[in-house]
Design an enzyme around this catalytic site. Structure first.
Site, PDB file in Angstrom:
ATOM      1  N   CYS A 122       0.841  -1.191   0.000  1.00 49.93           N
ATOM      2  CA  CYS A 122       0.000   0.000   0.000  1.00 49.93           C
ATOM      3  C   CYS A 122       0.879   1.246   0.000  1.00 49.93           C
ATOM      4  O   CYS A 122       1.810   1.360   0.805  1.00 49.93           O
ATOM      5  CB  CYS A 122      -0.892  -0.017   1.238  1.00 49.93           C
ATOM      6  SG  CYS A 122      -1.886   1.479   1.438  1.00 49.93           S
ATOM      7  N   CYS A 143       0.228   3.167   3.712  1.00 48.95           N
ATOM      8  CA  CYS A 143       0.688   2.630   4.996  1.00 48.95           C
ATOM      9  C   CYS A 143       1.820   1.613   4.876  1.00 48.95           C
ATOM     10  O   CYS A 143       2.397   1.211   5.877  1.00 48.95           O
ATOM     11  CB  CYS A 143      -0.480   2.024   5.777  1.00 48.95           C
ATOM     12  SG  CYS A 143      -1.114   0.460   5.102  1.00 48.95           S
ATOM     13  N   CYS A 174      -6.128  -4.345 -19.613  1.00 46.36           N
ATOM     14  CA  CYS A 174      -7.094  -3.303 -19.251  1.00 46.36           C
ATOM     15  C   CYS A 174      -6.452  -1.939 -19.013  1.00 46.36           C
ATOM     16  O   CYS A 174      -7.153  -0.936 -18.915  1.00 46.36           O
ATOM     17  CB  CYS A 174      -7.891  -3.727 -18.018  1.00 46.36           C
ATOM     18  SG  CYS A 174      -6.894  -3.925 -16.537  1.00 46.36           S
ATOM     19  N   CYS A 197      -7.255  -0.714   0.958  1.00 48.90           N
ATOM     20  CA  CYS A 197      -6.377  -1.322   1.950  1.00 48.90           C
ATOM     21  C   CYS A 197      -7.174  -1.422   3.249  1.00 48.90           C
ATOM     22  O   CYS A 197      -7.701  -0.417   3.735  1.00 48.90           O
ATOM     23  CB  CYS A 197      -5.129  -0.467   2.143  1.00 48.90           C
ATOM     24  SG  CYS A 197      -4.068  -1.039   3.492  1.00 48.90           S
ATOM     25  N   CYS A 235      -5.592   0.974   6.170  1.00 48.64           N
ATOM     26  CA  CYS A 235      -5.617   2.440   6.231  1.00 48.64           C
ATOM     27  C   CYS A 235      -6.700   3.072   5.364  1.00 48.64           C
ATOM     28  O   CYS A 235      -6.863   4.281   5.374  1.00 48.64           O
ATOM     29  CB  CYS A 235      -4.252   3.010   5.838  1.00 48.64           C
ATOM     30  SG  CYS A 235      -3.872   2.855   4.074  1.00 48.64           S
ATOM     31  N   HIS A 289      -7.679   3.881  -1.273  1.00 49.71           N
ATOM     32  CA  HIS A 289      -8.389   3.378  -2.456  1.00 49.71           C
ATOM     33  C   HIS A 289      -7.379   2.715  -3.376  1.00 49.71           C
ATOM     34  O   HIS A 289      -6.379   3.315  -3.763  1.00 49.71           O
ATOM     35  CB  HIS A 289      -9.085   4.528  -3.188  1.00 49.71           C
ATOM     36  CG  HIS A 289      -9.670   4.141  -4.500  1.00 49.71           C
ATOM     37  ND1 HIS A 289     -10.810   3.380  -4.602  1.00 49.71           N
ATOM     38  CD2 HIS A 289      -9.260   4.402  -5.762  1.00 49.71           C
ATOM     39  CE1 HIS A 289     -11.090   3.195  -5.894  1.00 49.71           C
ATOM     40  NE2 HIS A 289     -10.159   3.807  -6.619  1.00 49.71           N
ATOM     41  N   HIS A 349     -10.629  -1.571  -8.207  1.00 46.84           N
ATOM     42  CA  HIS A 349     -11.842  -2.391  -8.189  1.00 46.84           C
ATOM     43  C   HIS A 349     -11.481  -3.857  -8.440  1.00 46.84           C
ATOM     44  O   HIS A 349     -10.429  -4.148  -9.009  1.00 46.84           O
ATOM     45  CB  HIS A 349     -12.819  -1.899  -9.257  1.00 46.84           C
ATOM     46  CG  HIS A 349     -13.363  -0.546  -8.944  1.00 46.84           C
ATOM     47  ND1 HIS A 349     -12.711   0.614  -9.297  1.00 46.84           N
ATOM     48  CD2 HIS A 349     -14.482  -0.165  -8.285  1.00 46.84           C
ATOM     49  CE1 HIS A 349     -13.403   1.655  -8.873  1.00 46.84           C
ATOM     50  NE2 HIS A 349     -14.487   1.209  -8.259  1.00 46.84           N
ATOM     51  N   ASP A 354     -13.770 -11.513 -13.726  1.00 44.02           N
ATOM     52  CA  ASP A 354     -13.420 -11.947 -15.077  1.00 44.02           C
ATOM     53  C   ASP A 354     -11.927 -12.264 -15.194  1.00 44.02           C
ATOM     54  O   ASP A 354     -11.341 -12.161 -16.255  1.00 44.02           O
ATOM     55  CB  ASP A 354     -13.810 -10.876 -16.109  1.00 44.02           C
ATOM     56  CG  ASP A 354     -13.095  -9.549 -15.898  1.00 44.02           C
ATOM     57  OD1 ASP A 354     -12.291  -9.422 -14.949  1.00 44.02           O
ATOM     58  OD2 ASP A 354     -13.341  -8.626 -16.699  1.00 44.02           O
ATOM     59  N   ARG A 362     -10.096 -10.439 -10.940  1.00 45.26           N
ATOM     60  CA  ARG A 362      -9.144  -9.461 -11.483  1.00 45.26           C
ATOM     61  C   ARG A 362      -9.156  -8.249 -10.565  1.00 45.26           C
ATOM     62  O   ARG A 362     -10.077  -7.458 -10.581  1.00 45.26           O
ATOM     63  CB  ARG A 362      -9.527  -9.047 -12.902  1.00 45.26           C
ATOM     64  CG  ARG A 362      -8.661  -7.905 -13.438  1.00 45.26           C
ATOM     65  CD  ARG A 362      -8.924  -7.624 -14.905  1.00 45.26           C
ATOM     66  NE  ARG A 362     -10.322  -7.419 -15.233  1.00 45.26           N
ATOM     67  CZ  ARG A 362     -10.895  -6.217 -15.394  1.00 45.26           C
ATOM     68  NH1 ARG A 362     -10.197  -5.102 -15.261  1.00 45.26           N
ATOM     69  NH2 ARG A 362     -12.179  -6.142 -15.707  1.00 45.26           N
ATOM     70  N   CYS A 374      -8.013  -4.940 -10.202  1.00 44.51           N
ATOM     71  CA  CYS A 374      -7.559  -3.896 -11.115  1.00 44.51           C
ATOM     72  C   CYS A 374      -7.151  -2.703 -10.246  1.00 44.51           C
ATOM     73  O   CYS A 374      -7.998  -2.052  -9.634  1.00 44.51           O
ATOM     74  CB  CYS A 374      -8.710  -3.555 -12.053  1.00 44.51           C
ATOM     75  SG  CYS A 374      -8.301  -2.444 -13.369  1.00 44.51           S
TER      76      CYS A 374
END
Length: 132
Positions: free
Chosen positions: A48, A51, A66, A97, A100, A103, A106, A110, A118, A120
């Site tokens: 992360c 943190c 992707c 995470c 902490c 973000h 997602h 698939d 996955r 991503c």
């Protein structure tokens, strides 16, 4: 906003670049195929950005085509939290995470075997600790 939240926000802004803050703390995303780790295939552990907690083993990284680093599993159960995300007119599962709240991106159903998932992830949400 409570004083402790203001303090936390100030600490994150001091630690992260403006782009990292936008992605990690404000749930933004980087443009596809532009992230530092999009094409990285070195061995190691992805942690992360906020943190430093280890989240993904590079062995589970694959080219999903992707435009973002993709992994078929997290490093350890309980390190990645999942949240419903209905923003942008879509129904998705946001991943953060669990330690902490950073973000990450997602998760989609698939991906390849053995998990069919996955993850991503934004490069800006990660730090690669290369295997020596």
């Amino acid at each position: 906003m409570a004083d402790s939240q203001k303090d936390d926000e100030a600490q994150w802004r001091a630690k992260l670049s403006p782009e990292e803050y936008r992605i990690c703390r404000e749930k933004g995303t980087e443009r596809p195929f532009t992230g530092e780790y999009c094409h990285e295939m070195a061995e190691g552990t992805y942690a992360c950005k906020c943190c430093g907690h280890p989240l993904f083993d590079a062995a589970s990284k694959y080219d999903a085509g992707c435009g973002w680093p993709s992994f078929y599993q997290g490093l350890s159960e309980g390190d990645i939290a999942e949240h419903p995300d209905v923003s942008h007119g879509m129904i998705r599962t946001e991943i953060t995470c669990a330690h902490c709240g950073c973000h990450l991106g997602h998760v989609f159903e698939d991906g390849p075997a053995p998990t069919g998932l996955r993850y991503c992830v934004n490069s800006a949400s990660l730090t690669l600790k290369k295997k020596v």
